[in-house]
Design a protein around this motif. Sequence first.
Motif, mmCIF file in Angstrom:
data_model
loop_
_atom_site.group_PDB
_atom_site.id
_atom_site.type_symbol
_atom_site.label_atom_id
_atom_site.label_comp_id
_atom_site.label_asym_id
_atom_site.label_seq_id
_atom_site.Cartn_x
_atom_site.Cartn_y
_atom_site.Cartn_z
ATOM 1 N N PHE A 1 -3.795 4.908 6.790
ATOM 2 C CA PHE A 1 -3.179 3.909 5.918
ATOM 3 C C PHE A 1 -2.816 2.624 6.646
ATOM 4 C CE2 PHE A 1 -2.412 7.854 3.616
ATOM 5 C CZ PHE A 1 -2.790 7.482 2.333
ATOM 6 N N ALA A 2 -2.725 1.557 5.863
ATOM 7 C CA ALA A 2 -2.200 0.245 6.264
ATOM 8 C C ALA A 2 -2.923 -0.326 7.486
ATOM 9 C CB ALA A 2 -0.689 0.336 6.470
ATOM 10 N N ARG A 3 -2.148 -0.788 8.483
ATOM 11 C CA ARG A 3 -2.737 -1.441 9.648
ATOM 12 C C ARG A 3 -3.773 -0.531 10.331
ATOM 13 N NH1 ARG A 3 0.214 -4.784 13.127
ATOM 14 N NH2 ARG A 3 2.115 -3.733 12.511
ATOM 15 N N TRP B 1 0.729 -7.452 8.643
ATOM 16 C CA TRP B 1 1.453 -6.231 8.270
ATOM 17 C C TRP B 1 2.893 -6.393 8.751
ATOM 18 C CZ3 TRP B 1 -0.234 -2.921 4.843
ATOM 19 C CH2 TRP B 1 -1.613 -2.824 4.634
ATOM 20 N N PRO C 1 4.760 3.172 11.095
ATOM 21 C CA PRO C 1 6.087 3.300 10.490
ATOM 22 C C PRO C 1 6.122 2.593 9.132
ATOM 23 C CG PRO C 1 6.299 2.799 12.814
ATOM 24 C CD PRO C 1 4.830 2.703 12.496
ATOM 25 N N VAL C 2 6.848 3.178 8.185
ATOM 26 C CA VAL C 2 6.805 2.692 6.803
ATOM 27 C C VAL C 2 7.658 1.440 6.611
ATOM 28 C CG1 VAL C 2 6.338 5.020 5.994
ATOM 29 C CG2 VAL C 2 8.693 4.177 5.999
ATOM 30 N N ARG D 1 1.718 1.923 20.306
ATOM 31 C CA ARG D 1 2.324 1.698 18.986
ATOM 32 C C ARG D 1 2.513 3.031 18.292
ATOM 33 N NH1 ARG D 1 0.051 -3.908 16.483
ATOM 34 N NH2 ARG D 1 2.165 -4.432 15.897
ATOM 35 N N GLU E 1 0.858 -1.188 0.000
ATOM 36 C CA GLU E 1 0.000 0.000 0.000
ATOM 37 C C GLU E 1 0.896 1.241 0.000
ATOM 38 O OE1 GLU E 1 -3.124 -0.357 2.868
ATOM 39 O OE2 GLU E 1 -3.296 1.796 3.193
ATOM 40 N N PHE F 1 -0.450 7.111 9.935
ATOM 41 C CA PHE F 1 -0.036 5.786 9.452
ATOM 42 C C PHE F 1 1.045 5.181 10.336
ATOM 43 C CE2 PHE F 1 1.636 9.239 6.720
ATOM 44 C CZ PHE F 1 2.980 9.193 7.025
ATOM 45 N N PHE G 1 5.296 3.665 2.122
ATOM 46 C CA PHE G 1 4.839 2.366 1.615
ATOM 47 C C PHE G 1 4.650 1.456 2.826
ATOM 48 C CE2 PHE G 1 7.535 3.701 -2.017
ATOM 49 C CZ PHE G 1 6.685 3.454 -3.084
ATOM 50 N N TRP G 2 3.690 0.568 2.735
ATOM 51 C CA TRP G 2 3.489 -0.428 3.799
ATOM 52 C C TRP G 2 3.279 -1.784 3.152
ATOM 53 C CZ3 TRP G 2 1.082 4.251 3.377
ATOM 54 C CH2 TRP G 2 1.469 5.208 4.313
ATOM 55 N N ARG H 1 -5.574 1.882 8.999
ATOM 56 C CA ARG H 1 -6.772 1.957 8.152
ATOM 57 C C ARG H 1 -7.679 0.750 8.428
ATOM 58 N NH1 ARG H 1 -7.533 -0.923 3.903
ATOM 59 N NH2 ARG H 1 -5.339 -1.336 3.477
ATOM 60 N N GLU H 2 -7.055 -0.415 8.520
ATOM 61 C CA GLU H 2 -7.851 -1.628 8.762
ATOM 62 C C GLU H 2 -8.454 -1.634 10.159
ATOM 63 O OE1 GLU H 2 -5.795 -4.873 5.771
ATOM 64 O OE2 GLU H 2 -5.437 -5.057 7.921
#
Lengths: 158, 86
Positions: free
Chosen positions: B11-13, A136, B82-83, B54, A53, B80, A124-125, B15-16
């Motif tokens: 975003f990512a975790r 994740w 950490p990338v 977190r 993502e 979001f 980016f993830w 977002r879910e």
Amino acid sequence: MTDHVLVASADFDAAEQLQQLRQTSNATGAIATFTGLVRDYGDHSNVTGLFLEHYPGMTEQVIHGLIGDARERWDIQSARVIHRVGTLTLGEQIVFVGVSSSHRADAFAACEFLMDALKTSAPFWKKELTRDGEHWVEQKDSDRERGARWHQSDPGDD
Amino acid sequence: MTDVTITVHYFARLREQLGTEQETVTIPANLTLAELKQRLAERGAPWQLLTGERPVLAAVNQAMAKNATPLQDRDEVAFFPPVTGG
């Protein structure tokens, strides 16, 4: 300047990217490239694929900024960064970084810097898809350390 | 105090876990990023993840931003984890 930044779901042709880098300048004497692939283990074993993502817009801006940082530190002619997003299966290409320069030291260093910086700075993830479910990916201390070491020492001129 | 309207992306975790990709939020002008997180966390579970243990990173108008950043009308905020690209 002929930098190229692309974030897309479509696969890329690394040979074509190399060809583009060869045509940058008559002063180009060295090209360093890196290609990252989906492998079968990460935070978990039995990885069958990845879901990637990103933050559209910001990602591209950040990567252009990183290339700008690389230009300030090394003598490079062109940089090309391609990062795929979406669902990727085992063995597929994830990322391409290519740098052209007059000298190999600058090409190697800038390529490695861009790859390290991509991992710690670009939005980016990654999610690992395994036979047992999806997870994740956690940011790694080792990636943070690799990213940080570029800020600790000056590479100097070679 | 005048209210302003911002958009917030997740975003990512995150977002879910929040079950939200994007929303429009009306807040008082000059609220800081930290204050926005606090307000959103007051919605209760699972929103307290924004101020939990977190780490949660933030961007304002697509640039990484610190907690003290004041928010303006039509700002685009993103939260979001950490990338993990590359």
